[in-house]
Enzyme design. Structure first.
Site, PDB file in Angstrom:
ATOM      1  N   LEU A 512      59.326  55.087  35.529  1.00  0.00           N
ATOM      2  CA  LEU A 512      58.068  54.955  36.858  1.00  0.00           C
ATOM      3  C   LEU A 512      56.694  55.188  36.129  1.00  0.00           C
ATOM      4  O   LEU A 512      56.124  54.564  36.648  1.00  0.00           O
ATOM      5  CB  LEU A 512      58.044  55.720  38.318  1.00  0.00           C
ATOM      6  CG  LEU A 512      59.874  55.022  38.316  1.00  0.00           C
ATOM      7  CD1 LEU A 512      60.276  56.309  39.615  1.00  0.00           C
ATOM      8  CD2 LEU A 512      59.056  52.769  39.122  1.00  0.00           C
ATOM      9  N   ASP A 630      47.967  72.035  39.822  1.00  0.00           N
ATOM     10  CA  ASP A 630      48.017  71.150  39.227  1.00  0.00           C
ATOM     11  C   ASP A 630      47.837  69.717  40.522  1.00  0.00           C
ATOM     12  O   ASP A 630      48.389  68.494  40.381  1.00  0.00           O
ATOM     13  CB  ASP A 630      48.902  70.777  38.385  1.00  0.00           C
ATOM     14  CG  ASP A 630      48.177  69.397  37.078  1.00  0.00           C
ATOM     15  OD1 ASP A 630      47.041  69.402  37.257  1.00  0.00           O
ATOM     16  OD2 ASP A 630      49.210  68.892  36.576  1.00  0.00           O
TER      17      ASP A 630
END
Ligand SMILES: *[C@@H]1O[C@H](CO)[C@@H](O)[C@H](O)[C@H]1NC(C)=O
Ligand SMILES: *[C@@H]1O[C@H](CO)[C@@H](O)[C@H](O)[C@H]1NC(C)=O
Ligand SMILES: *[C@@H]1O[C@H](CO)[C@@H](O)[C@H](O)[C@H]1NC(C)=O
Ligand SMILES: *[C@@H]1O[C@H](CO)[C@@H](O)[C@H](O)[C@H]1NC(C)=O
Ligand SMILES: *[C@@H]1O[C@H](CO)[C@@H](O)[C@H](O)[C@H]1NC(C)=O
Ligand SMILES: *[C@@H]1O[C@H](CO)[C@@H](O)[C@H](O)[C@H]1NC(C)=O
Ligand SMILES: *[C@@H]1O[C@H](CO)[C@@H](O)[C@H](O)[C@H]1NC(C)=O
Ligand SMILES: *[C@@H]1O[C@H](CO)[C@@H](O)[C@H](O)[C@H]1NC(C)=O
Length: 790
Positions: A512, A630
């Site tokens: 993906l 992040d």
């Protein structure tokens, strides 16, 4: 000959230990020592009102300064207050080479005053200050410069410094409150482990502004804020006495209950030793935030403040009520639908108030507010305020109080009585006269009494029929929702074998995408009924399988509708895989930067708020705060209904056990990294706030934080481009061709600019960000994000 030599050595030792030269009666020379139980135990000031030395504390001893009288000794300073107490064999010494040293035993010693220069002599001053001098009679260290919880007359609290309360009057370790003399000129009281936000503050001098102020208590008892620049009194908190009286001493203390208090002490021998309270802030105990712990509220009973548990919770520790309360029934499991499925009840309470920001806010009538919370499994309590807004919250609640002036009603979700819950020993039923409790059971009971037995059996039949039906219906619905009985979601996380996951992903066939931790594959479980995303981690530093299990359990415990849910994991040998719920609509990055369907303004505002709530949950509402490290649009995924969900949270720790180290090398997302990464400074929750701010500006402008294909070079860096237009008041140029309500646009830009301040302390907390986005707090005009580094 040998014995003569030994005698000489002994004499030398004896001479050395006795050679405390006190050439001046009021000064302590090199070589002087103090002992906990032998004479001398302390050095006195010339007046005899103050002493420095060992004082008894339970079974052990501490080193400190105290104010003396026949009736009472008041400790004003403690050395290394959070260290363990020392035993009666300890020695405090001003060493011959000019160090103030505490020897706890023959091998261990600790400096009381850390100074580079060596001292020549010391003195206990009459003001309560213990001072070390060098050979030129210059002060090289004094206890006034390192206050603990007390300021004495003549002492100052400098800019950026703080007083920390003690645990109690007898235990002088750091307690629960702090008084900050902030760089912005404001003097503020906060609970200890909180950020410097107005939400946590419970008293302030309200003197922020341009001035560089510090706090000073002068010898006549005036408590004033003094302007550093011109040394003039800028604000007076307390006037003090009009005349100087040398037999009166003043003391300001942040006491163990969080009050800032000013006392006067009179030493006059013709009078009895007298202590009187001159000034105290704040007025009442219930305004001291965290006077009561989590999930408890402060109220007055016979004019005495007391802490009581919120409905549906019991004290964690009956003997230590300030530790707060915990839920006494099992938490609901939020299924995919987010609707409450189990039997719960609502207990209303009037006049409740708190400052925690809600996760949802909507205008509602009373009945709807109560019902809305009952049906929403994320909701633990709803507060209907006087303006008719229903604010839904999750526990824990901070700083709750009963305030007779607050015309609001709170609706607490509680478990039915008899539901299996934690037994807290010795719980005495609490008298709560002002609380109205309306339960369904009570209504039924009333019916029983009035309508008699026949009616009762009829009702009982009806009710049992209804419940039987409802139970079946719920069971049925659950099965439908799950679509799979094998994958038990109730049991939090599942541990998979590598073979199972290999089969589920068809041999890792359909990739993906590739994230910062490794590749992600599409897979299906339970014979294709449930689609999942399997992430294969690379570069995991923490190899230990046990640690990994523990880490996964922490992540597995986090449940929020704006976080991608972890369903399971695999840890076999060196293989580490994570199984997540599948997000069908890709990432926010796709939506913003690539898609044909640019989301409209309202949708963007909604997404920004959803992400903020997800981060707030990670920062404030989990067992232990989780720094994401992040935050970026690639890590925000969109589900079937285009709800934004944060992914990859909690993983930073796997890659980097020591979160204080920079890992620029490991991650490549430069545009979103806060400046402290580059400077190698420790990272904090504020690091995520920075990344969120950058992303918010991207959401507003629908462009990347760095874009090379632009018309003019000044447009390359999004943040500076935005600030330039913000300053020039031409925000519409940031969103060409879109019809956007100016207020809404300005709000998001302002929040974004606050979040990306270089100085972490200036960035708001996520709590504050959510409140600003929801329009609950006003937003000041943000300064230039990089002003501090210019
Ligand atoms: C106060 O301190 C002095 C000196 O250490 C000691 O002699 C005296 O007993 C103390 N007084 C009280 C009331 O504890
Ligand atoms: C020492 O005490 C005297 C009298 O209380 C005071 O005037 C003086 O400022 C003090 N000195 C220091 C260095 O604290
Ligand atoms: C003082 O309180 C701290 C924190 O509550 C505790 O760790 C310490 O043992 C206490 N010390 C004494 C002497 O009671
Ligand atoms: C609060 O501000 C003070 C200085 O005013 C600073 O030393 C301290 O680190 C700040 N605390 C937090 C949690 O930001
Ligand atoms: C502090 O003093 C400076 C210089 O006199 C002045 O400009 C400033 O306004 C003062 N600040 C306050 C808060 O009084
Ligand atoms: C203490 O401060 C007050 C208020 O500024 C002032 O009136 C008084 O003279 C000061 N006392 C001394 C001894 O400086
Ligand atoms: C100083 O205070 C003491 C006790 O409060 C009092 O007896 C004495 O008269 C005062 N002295 C002066 C000069 O005011
Ligand atoms: C839970 O606490 C409430 C009061 O807050 C009490 O009425 C109820 O009986 C408690 N339930 C259990 C199971 O302890």
């Amino acid at each position: 000959m040998a014995s003569k030599y030994a005698l000489f050595l002994l004499l030398l030792v004896l001479y050395r230990s006795a050679s405390c030269d006190r050439e001046h009666p009021n000064s302590i020379g090199l070589g002087c020592s103090l002992f906990p139980t032998k004479h001398p135990t302390s050095w006195l000031s010339p007046s005899g009102h103050f002493a420095f030395g060992f004082y008894q504390n339970g079974n052990g001893f501490s080193v400190g300064i105290w104010m003396m009288s026949e009736a009472e000794n008041t400790t004003t300073w403690t050395a290394n207050r959070d260290d363990q107490l020392v035993s009666s064999t300890a020695i405090l010494e001003l060493t011959p080479d000019g160090k103030l040293l505490l020897r706890t035993d023959s091998r261990n010693s600790k400096l009381i005053a850390s100074v580079s220069e060596s001292a020549s002599y010391a003195a206990m001053n009459d003001s309560g200050n213990f001072i070390l001098y060098n050979k030129d009679h210059r002060i090289i260290w004094d206890s006034f410069s390192f206050p603990t919880d007390t300021l004495m007359g003549g002492q100052s609290l400098s800019r950026g410094a703080a007083l920390f309360s003690s645990v109690s009057t007898t235990n002088r370790s750091t307690g629960r409150f702090r008084l900050e003399m902030q760089y912005d000129g404001n003097l503020v009281l906060y609970p200890i482990h909180t950020l410097n936000t107005s939400l946590d503050a419970y008293w302030a001098s309200n003197t922020w502004g341009n001035g560089h102020l510090y706090l000073h208590l002068n010898s006549t008892g005036a408590l004033v804020l003094i302007n550093n620049t011109d040394s003039r009194v800028s604000n007076t908190l307390y006037d003090g006495s009009s005349v100087f009286n040398k037999s009166i001493t003043y003391r300001v203390v942040l006491d163990s209950n969080g009050f800032l208090r000013l006392y006067s002490h009179s030493f006059d021998h013709t009078y009895e030793y007298k202590t009187s309270l001159e000034w105290s802030e704040p007025d009442d105990k219930c305004t001291v935030k965290s006077f009561c712990g989590f999930n408890s509220y402060c109220t007055f009973d016979d004019y005495q403040p007391v802490c009581r548990c919120l409905p549906g919770t019991n004290f964690v520790d009956m003997d230590e009520k300030s530790r707060g309360c915990e839920r006494n029934f099992t938490e609901e499991w939020c299924g995919d639908s987010g609707r409450s499925v189990s039997s719960r009840n609502i207990v209303p309470m009037e006049n409740m108030a708190w400052d925690d920001p809600p996760y949802s806010l909507a205008e509602m009538r009373e009945d709807d507010c109560s019902k809305s919370c009952l049906e929403d499994c994320y909701c633990d309590v709803a507060l209907l305020d006087s303006d008719g807004y229903c604010k839904k919250q999750k526990l824990p609640l901070n700083y709750a109080r009963r305030d007779p002036q607050a015309s609001s009603t709170a609706f607490f979700k509680v478990g039915f009585e008899g539901v299996k819950g934690k037994q807290t020993g010795g719980t005495t039923p609490e008298k709560r006269p002002t609380v109205i409790i309306r339960t369904k059971d009570a209504t039924v009971l009333l019916l029983v009494v009035t309508l008699g037995l026949v009616m009762w059996s009829f009702i009982a039949l009806a009710i049992s029929g209804f419940f039987a039906f409802k139970l079946r219906f719920l069971e049925y619905r659950k099965l439908l929702d799950r679509g799979d009985i094998g994958l038990s979601e109730e049991l939090a996380l599942r541990s998979f074998s590598y073979k199972e996951l290999k089969r589920a992903t068809n041999g890792f066939k359909e990739e993906l995408g590739k994230g910062s931790f490794g590749a992600v594959y599409k897979g299906s479980l339970s014979r294709g009924k449930r689609i999942v995303a399997v992430k294969r981690l690379e570069k995991v530093i923490n190899e230990g399988e046990r640690e990994f299990h523990a880490e996964m359990r922490v992540i597995g415990r986090t449940h929020h509708k704006n976080l991608v849910r972890l369903l399971g994991y695999c840890a076999e040998g060196s293989k580490r895989l994570l199984v997540y719920e599948f997000m069908s609509n890709g990432s926010l990055a796709d939506l913003l930067f690539r898609s044909q369907r640019r989301p409209d303004w309202n949708e963007r505002v909604r997404i920004a708020l959803e992400i903020a709530k997800g981060i707030l949950y990670l920062h404030d509402e989990c067992d232990a705060p989780i720094i994401h490290c992040d935050i970026k649009p690639q890590n925000i995924l969109m589900d079937d209904f285009w709800t934004a969900k944060i992914s990859d949270f909690g993983l930073a720790k796997l890659l980097m056990p020591d979160q204080t180290r920079t890992f620029t090398g490991i991650r490549g997302t430069r545009g979103y990294m806060a400046p402290e990464w580059q400077k190698n400074n420790p990272i904090s929750l504020k690091t995520d706030v920075y990344s969120y701010g950058i992303m918010l500006l991207e959401i507003v402008c629908c462009r990347r934080s760095m874009e090379v294909n632009v018309q003019r070079p000044e447009e390359i860096v999004l943040s500076s481009w935005v600030y330039r237009h913000f300053e020039a008041r031409e925000l519409e140029k940031l969103v060409w061709g879109e019809e956007i309500e100016k207020q809404s646009l300005e709000k998001l830009i302002k929040v974004g600019l606050w979040c990306i301040q270089d100085e972490p302390a200036l960035r708001p907390s996520m709590k504050c960000v959510v409140m600003m986005l929801e329009g609950i707090t006003d937003i000041a005009v943000p300064p230039c994000p990089t002003a501090s580094s210019l």
